[in-house]
Design an enzyme around this catalytic site. Structure first.
Site, PDB file in Angstrom:
ATOM      1  N   LEU A  82       0.844  -1.158   0.029  1.00 46.75           N
ATOM      2  CA  LEU A  82       0.041  -0.070  -0.111  1.00 46.75           C
ATOM      3  C   LEU A  82       0.959   1.091  -0.061  1.00 46.75           C
ATOM      4  O   LEU A  82       1.905   1.155   0.745  1.00 46.75           O
ATOM      5  CB  LEU A  82      -0.856   0.026   1.512  1.00 46.75           C
ATOM      6  CG  LEU A  82      -2.299  -0.705   1.239  1.00 46.75           C
ATOM      7  CD1 LEU A  82      -3.023  -0.439   2.523  1.00 46.75           C
ATOM      8  CD2 LEU A  82      -3.210   0.023   0.120  1.00 46.75           C
ATOM      9  N   ASP A  83       0.696   2.354  -0.886  1.00 47.43           N
ATOM     10  CA  ASP A  83       1.273   3.522  -0.753  1.00 47.43           C
ATOM     11  C   ASP A  83       1.068   4.210   0.521  1.00 47.43           C
ATOM     12  O   ASP A  83       0.216   4.025   1.339  1.00 47.43           O
ATOM     13  CB  ASP A  83       0.755   4.394  -1.739  1.00 47.43           C
ATOM     14  CG  ASP A  83       1.056   4.002  -3.277  1.00 47.43           C
ATOM     15  OD1 ASP A  83       2.155   3.129  -3.493  1.00 47.43           O
ATOM     16  OD2 ASP A  83       0.297   4.469  -3.933  1.00 47.43           O
ATOM     17  N   PRO A  84       2.246   4.966   1.049  1.00 49.99           N
ATOM     18  CA  PRO A  84       2.268   5.678   2.499  1.00 49.99           C
ATOM     19  C   PRO A  84       1.097   6.491   2.476  1.00 49.99           C
ATOM     20  O   PRO A  84       0.326   6.512   3.589  1.00 49.99           O
ATOM     21  CB  PRO A  84       3.437   6.588   2.060  1.00 49.99           C
ATOM     22  CG  PRO A  84       4.370   5.808   1.345  1.00 49.99           C
ATOM     23  CD  PRO A  84       3.438   5.255   0.194  1.00 49.99           C
TER      24      PRO A  84
ATOM     25  N   ALA B 282      -2.046   5.803   1.493  1.00 51.35           N
ATOM     26  CA  ALA B 282      -3.151   4.856   1.607  1.00 51.35           C
ATOM     27  C   ALA B 282      -3.125   4.391   2.848  1.00 51.35           C
ATOM     28  O   ALA B 282      -2.453   4.103   3.588  1.00 51.35           O
ATOM     29  CB  ALA B 282      -2.863   3.981   0.628  1.00 51.35           C
TER      30      ALA B 282
ATOM     31  N   ARG C 219      -3.688   4.565  -8.449  1.00 52.89           N
ATOM     32  CA  ARG C 219      -3.225   6.103  -8.792  1.00 52.89           C
ATOM     33  C   ARG C 219      -3.506   6.272 -10.112  1.00 52.89           C
ATOM     34  O   ARG C 219      -3.890   7.209 -10.958  1.00 52.89           O
ATOM     35  CB  ARG C 219      -1.789   6.181  -8.425  1.00 52.89           C
ATOM     36  CG  ARG C 219      -1.867   6.614  -6.891  1.00 52.89           C
ATOM     37  CD  ARG C 219      -0.165   7.149  -6.616  1.00 52.89           C
ATOM     38  NE  ARG C 219       0.817   6.058  -6.381  1.00 52.89           N
ATOM     39  CZ  ARG C 219       2.125   5.994  -6.571  1.00 52.89           C
ATOM     40  NH1 ARG C 219       2.424   7.197  -7.066  1.00 52.89           N
ATOM     41  NH2 ARG C 219       2.667   5.021  -6.602  1.00 52.89           N
TER      42      ARG C 219
END
Length: 608
Positions: A46-48, A50, A182
């Site tokens: 997971l992206d930071p 998110a 994204r």
């Protein structure tokens, strides 16, 4: 030995990487089992920015099965902002307006989403961890390399609209392995030709793991000691010349002790405090007044830190002792990197020292506090190899009440007479006279304005900084030198009075780490014009008119708009009253304390 092997459904919080979350769980698992070699892995990054479901596997039998979790179907709730694109395809990157005039209908959005269902070709974001020739793409981009990401096929099962009120679109997406939400947001914006970026994301399901059954990461944070000892470099409070760093430290220290539980706070300084920055004797600080010697921070201060066995050190300025205990975590506040962009505006020795100290501090500290997103962006530009997740953006606060009061009328009149100022007919600027403040542009713009507003004056509040001679010469040789008033350093009451009576506040700086004087103007009900660079658009929002710092005519034009158009002025003041509410010293202090406490935990994790 306790058996804790299995799959763990973690609700990853905002702002940290998946890898950092796994490190927290891994440290917990090692403590629980006493096994430093225990295997830990996760099922899908997971992206930071998110939040949501992150499946973590503990133990060899379960890490072997983690690929099955990675391959399982995932569900997301995504917030997409229309009208703009971001270089990172999410809220963190620089934005470019694409089309904010055309507002797609609900039906147009629905028709667009249908085209992305099934097997679709998707280009991953350049700011991603996908490796190109052995290195993550985002590191190459930050170094200035041109990175071409290759298209790949991903599978999207469903996209349902949860809500849509332009420019915010919220959708639920179910998809397979490798799908970048994204990229999906970016592609939706391009399909409907208005632009879009992902402004919020939560993963609500991974296979059989649902958000409702997830555990908070705090449940695994067992590494903090019962009480921690925080050392604070407080020497800035001794300065006679008040600058932004001093104001920042003072306002945090006024509040820090009220929020610090199970924390010992030690202040280190060498001389007498500036009387304007006296902290209440009831504050729970342990004061250490130590001998003043050359290279104080690197010598006797470092010695006392070593002797006192502090857990955490907070440096509210861009410096860090080179000699220190390995177990002591360190937090450094970075205010700006103007000396990197504009070295010619500094003396040689100041520039050399700032580069030397900042380079070492950034590379060797545990955590960094950046006072704006613009400062974080600059840090990643000049130091592309540092972990972006160790940088925490914490805006300065702002005390509106300091700027509300006015002195009595006679004192105001006397002050205006003292400086030869026309009441309510002048432009004001606050700040040291030095090249980075770009005051020559303001002086030249003022000369243009005098043709239209002959009674207008320019008031420059602040003492002479480094390399001030060129600016002073420009002012003295101006055709309108008699209407350019330079006050030097004056007391706060006089600053407040001169601010309250101004027509416009102008901030033409080439670079600002935060731009506090502009907020002071807003609190004084004075409209603001500012250069469109660094942190200024971020901090001032729609409460200022902007111009290119090198465009003298544009500066004059924006000031003229405010002076001649009461509607523009009133709208700016209305926006300003809302904008300054976003900045609180209490919020700043709480977030700072959180970074100080968690940096101690991160240091323990990293060393284990």
């Amino acid at each position: 030995m306790e058996n804790i092997e299995g799959f763990y459904n973690i609700n990853k919080p905002y702002g940290i990487s998946s890898q950092r979350a796994v490190q927290v769980v891994k440290y917990w698992a090692r403590k629980k089992t006493g096994n430093k070699k225990i295997r830990v892995g996760h099922g899908g990054t997971l992206d930071p920015l998110a939040t949501g479901v992150l499946v973590v596997a503990i133990g060899r039998d379960f890490t072997k099965k983690i690929d099955d979790v990675v391959k399982s179907e995932k569900e997301y709730v995504a917030q997409i902002t229309l009208g703009m694109e971001s270089v990172t395809d999410d809220a963190e990157g620089d934005k470019t307006i694409i089309d904010q005039e055309n507002k797609p209908s609900y039906e147009e959005i629905g028709a667009c989403l249908k085209t992305f269902i099934g097997d679709v070709a998707q280009i991953p974001p350049a700011y991603s961890a996908i490796k190109i020739s052995g290195q993550e793409a985002y590191k190459r981009v930050r170094r200035g390399e041109v990175v071409e990401m290759q298209s790949r096929i991903v599978h999207i099962d469903t996209i349902d609209i949860i809500s849509y009120t332009y420019p915010q679109l919220i959708v639920r997406v179910t998809c397979g392995k490798g799908t970048y939400i994204r990229s999906l947001a970016r592609d939706i914006g391009r399909y409907i030709k208005v632009g879009a970026y992902l402004s919020g994301l939560q993963r609500t399901q991974v296979g059989e793991f649902h958000l409702e059954q997830s555990h908070n990461l705090d449940e695994f944070n067992t590494q903090l000691p019962e009480q921690i000892k925080i050392a604070i470099h407080a020497k800035e409070l001794e300065k006679k010349r008040i600058d932004g760093t001093t104001v920042y430290l003072y306002n945090v220290l006024r509040r820090l002790h009220t929020y610090a539980r199970n924390v010992k706070l030690d202040l280190y300084y060498s001389g007498e405090r500036n009387p304007q920055f006296t902290i209440s004797k009831r504050a729970k600080y342990i004061n250490h007044k130590i001998l003043e010697i050359p290279l104080w921070t690197q010598t006797i201060f470092a010695y006392h830190l070593w002797r006192d066995r502090c857990d955490v050190l907070w440096m509210p300025l861009q410096n860090l002792p080179r000699i220190r205990r390995k177990k002591m975590s360190t937090v450094v506040t970075i205010h700006d990197l103007a000396f990197k962009y504009f070295p010619e505006t500094y003396t040689f020795m100041d520039c050399f020292k700032l580069n030397l100290l900042t380079d070492y501090a950034v590379k060797n500290c545990t955590s960094i506090i950046a006072v704006s997103h613009a400062t974080k962006k600059d840090l990643l530009h000049f130091y592309p190899h540092i972990n972006p997740h160790k940088i925490h953006v914490i805006h300065h606060g702002f005390d509106v009440t300091l700027w509300h009061g006015r002195c009595d009328q006679k004192k105001c009149d006397d002050l205006l007479v003292q400086y030869g100022v026309n009441d309510n007919r002048y432009i004001v600027h606050i700040g040291a006279i030095q090249p980075r403040k770009n005051l020559i542009t303001l002086i030249k713009a003022f000369e243009i304005l005098k043709n239209k507003f002959p009674k207008l004056q320019l008031v420059l509040i602040g003492g002479n900084g480094w390399k001030s001679s060129e600016t002073l010469l420009c002012a003295s040789q101006s055709t309108y030198a008699h209407d350019i008033i330079i006050t030097g350093n004056i007391d706060f009451a006089s600053v407040r009075t001169l601010m309250h009576h101004a027509s416009v506040f102008a901030l033409p700086s080439l670079y600002e780490g935060f731009g506090m004087p502009a907020l002071e103007a807003m609190a004084s009900d004075i409209p603001v014009v500012a250069a469109n660079n660094s942190s200024l658009p971020e901090v001032l929002g729609d409460a200022a008119l902007y111009f290119d710092a090198y465009d003298i005519k544009a500066c004059a034009t924006q000031i003229a708009k405010i002076i001649s158009d009461s509607t523009v002025k009133e709208q700016l003041l209305k926006n300003a009253r809302q904008q300054i509410k976003k900045f609180s010293w209490d919020v700043c202090t709480k977030k700072t304390l959180h970074v100080l406490q968690t940096s101690c935990a991160l240091e323990a994790i990293d060393k284990n």
